[in-house]
Motif scaffolding. Structure first.
Motif, short mmCIF file in Angstrom:
data_model
loop_
_atom_site.label_atom_id
_atom_site.label_comp_id
_atom_site.label_asym_id
_atom_site.label_seq_id
_atom_site.Cartn_x
_atom_site.Cartn_y
_atom_site.Cartn_z
N ASP A 232 63.05 -68.32 26.53
CA ASP A 232 63.14 -66.86 26.43
C ASP A 232 63.17 -66.15 27.76
O ASP A 232 63.00 -64.94 27.82
CB ASP A 232 61.96 -66.33 25.59
CG ASP A 232 61.88 -67.02 24.24
OD1 ASP A 232 62.88 -66.98 23.51
OD2 ASP A 232 60.84 -67.61 23.94
N ASN B 189 67.81 -67.83 20.45
CA ASN B 189 66.46 -67.61 20.97
C ASN B 189 66.03 -66.17 20.76
O ASN B 189 66.80 -65.23 20.99
CB ASN B 189 66.41 -67.95 22.46
CG ASN B 189 66.69 -69.42 22.71
OD1 ASN B 189 67.79 -69.79 23.05
ND2 ASN B 189 65.70 -70.27 22.50
N ASP C 264 60.21 -68.43 16.38
CA ASP C 264 61.38 -69.03 17.03
C ASP C 264 61.99 -70.17 16.23
O ASP C 264 63.21 -70.22 16.05
CB ASP C 264 61.00 -69.53 18.43
CG ASP C 264 60.50 -68.41 19.32
OD1 ASP C 264 61.17 -68.08 20.31
OD2 ASP C 264 59.41 -67.87 19.03
N SER D 26 66.52 -77.13 25.43
CA SER D 26 66.44 -76.16 26.53
C SER D 26 65.80 -76.74 27.79
O SER D 26 65.29 -77.86 27.81
CB SER D 26 65.66 -74.93 26.07
OG SER D 26 64.39 -75.30 25.56
N TYR E 55 72.01 -63.73 22.67
CA TYR E 55 71.17 -64.05 21.53
C TYR E 55 71.24 -62.95 20.48
O TYR E 55 71.98 -61.98 20.61
CB TYR E 55 69.74 -64.31 21.99
CG TYR E 55 69.61 -65.41 23.01
CD1 TYR E 55 70.46 -66.52 22.97
CD2 TYR E 55 68.68 -65.34 24.04
CE1 TYR E 55 70.35 -67.54 23.91
CE2 TYR E 55 68.56 -66.35 24.99
CZ TYR E 55 69.40 -67.45 24.91
OH TYR E 55 69.30 -68.45 25.84
#
Length: 370
Positions: free
Chosen positions: A200, A152, A221, A240, A165
């Motif tokens: 995020d 991410n 993304d 997610s 990340y």
């Protein structure tokens, strides 16, 4: 029949016992390694009952929350497989920056530099070694699937998981994370990329609704995911918690079916983030293949949806085949994990090398003005 005939003429006792066990082991058409992973998966599917199919698409709890099955390795997630057909359990452990939640399986796991730190090396080989070490230690602790591979982008700098990340640039993040997962996949574990998508921030992560147009998603993304998937060809993608344009990511037809399985040609399986499943039929239609860590929606409710023809058998079969294909293509069936002792010294050396390479200062050799 005398003792020699039973043990095998002249064979050492241990070798004879192994030979007899091998001769008695059941063989199946899908054991043929010359067949493709897809062919082997479909051969297994033909022999499965409805209950066995349902059993493969959900988890069986996690430590501290439910009483785990005896076959559990104590990790964060588990599917039981199909023992009758020689399909082993999928034993999952969190492993974003080293193996965690490993229960009593090992007293040691290498604590690696953060993924963000490793990404700062700008060196794909470092990312590969990062993933290779994680997968090696996973297998030695009895696991065959990693729950790492976070890609991410950094949109919210206060996000509580930014260290897992690979930064804010989709090209760098996708390239580094792709090589990390490649290192895992080549050690015969089911590699996983997460959290798909636009995940995020941690605050309100179950309720936040990311409003973003399709072009912007594809150029930022989703581009990072596309690059990572192209490099590593991982066997799993974890959807997610958040909503994207009004639909939960784990029941988002655009994200899962149209982009991931359609445009990106992803042939592995999609599993939910832990307790990130919100429905049976809607999630199934949208492309979610496996609920984790329990069976609140993909247990009895999904079975009833199939029996009531709200979910077709073909749709359920697609979920099952994707999971089976992942097991065959990753090598977890042909090369099962065996518990052993983690090489502590090697872990130290790899971690130090990655950390040293991450301490870099980039500069432009050519300047515009002198």
């Amino acid at each position: 029949m005398n003792r020699k005939q039973v043990l095998g003429w002249g064979l050492p006792l241990a070798l004879a016992a192994t030979t007899i066990a091998a001769a008695q082991a059941p063989t199946h058409t899908w054991d043929n390694k010359s067949l493709s992973a897809d062919q082997r998966a479909h051969l297994v599917l033909k022999e499965m009952t409805l209950d066995e199919k349902i059993g493969l698409v959900h988890g069986y709890g996690m430590p501290g929350e439910t009483e785990l099955p005896e076959s559990s390795n104590g990790g964060a997630g588990l599917t039981l497989g199909v023992p009758r057909l020689g399909i082993p359990p999928i034993q999952m452990a969190d492993a974003a920056y080293g193996v965690t939640r490993s229960a009593p399986n090992g007293r040691y796991s290498t604590s690696l530099p953060s993924v963000l730190g490793a990404t700062a090396s700008w060196e794909p080989k470092s990312a590969y070694e990062y993933g290779k070490l994680i997968a090696t230690e996973l297998r030695l602790q009895g696991y065959n699937m990693t729950l790492g591979g976070g890609v991410n982008l950094t949109r919210e700098p206060r996000d509580g998981r930014t260290f897992e990340y690979a930064g804010e640039d989709p090209l760098l993040a996708g390239t580094m994370d792709g090589n990390l997962m490649l290192g895992e996949r080549e050690q015969h574990v089911i590699s996983d990329v997460k959290h798909y998508a636009i995940n995020d921030q941690e605050n309100g992560r179950f309720a936040v609704n990311a409003i973003i147009d399709k072009r912007s998603m594809r150029e930022s993304d989703l581009l990072a995911f596309e690059i990572a998937l192209g490099i590593a060809k991982p066997s799993a993608v974890m959807c997610s918690y958040n909503l994207v344009n009004g639909d939960h990511a784990c029941e988002n037809d655009y994200l899962l079916n149209k982009v991931l399985k359609g445009d990106f040609h992803f042939d592995g399986f999609v599993l939910s983030d832990w307790s990130g499943t919100h429905s049976a039929a809607k999630a199934s239609h949208a492309g979610l293949d496996m609920e984790q860590p329990n069976d609140f929606f993909y247990g009895a409710p999904l079975k009833k949806a199939v029996e009531d023809h709200e979910v077709t058998m073909a749709e359920l079969d697609d979920h099952v085949v994707r999971i089976l294909r992942a097991q065959f293509s990753s090598g977890t069936i042909d090369f099962p994990a065996e518990k052993g002792v983690v090489d502590v010294d090697n872990g130290y050396k790899v971690a130090q090398a990655i950390e040293e390479k991450s301490i870099v200062l980039l500069k432009n050799e050519e300047t515009c003005c002198r």
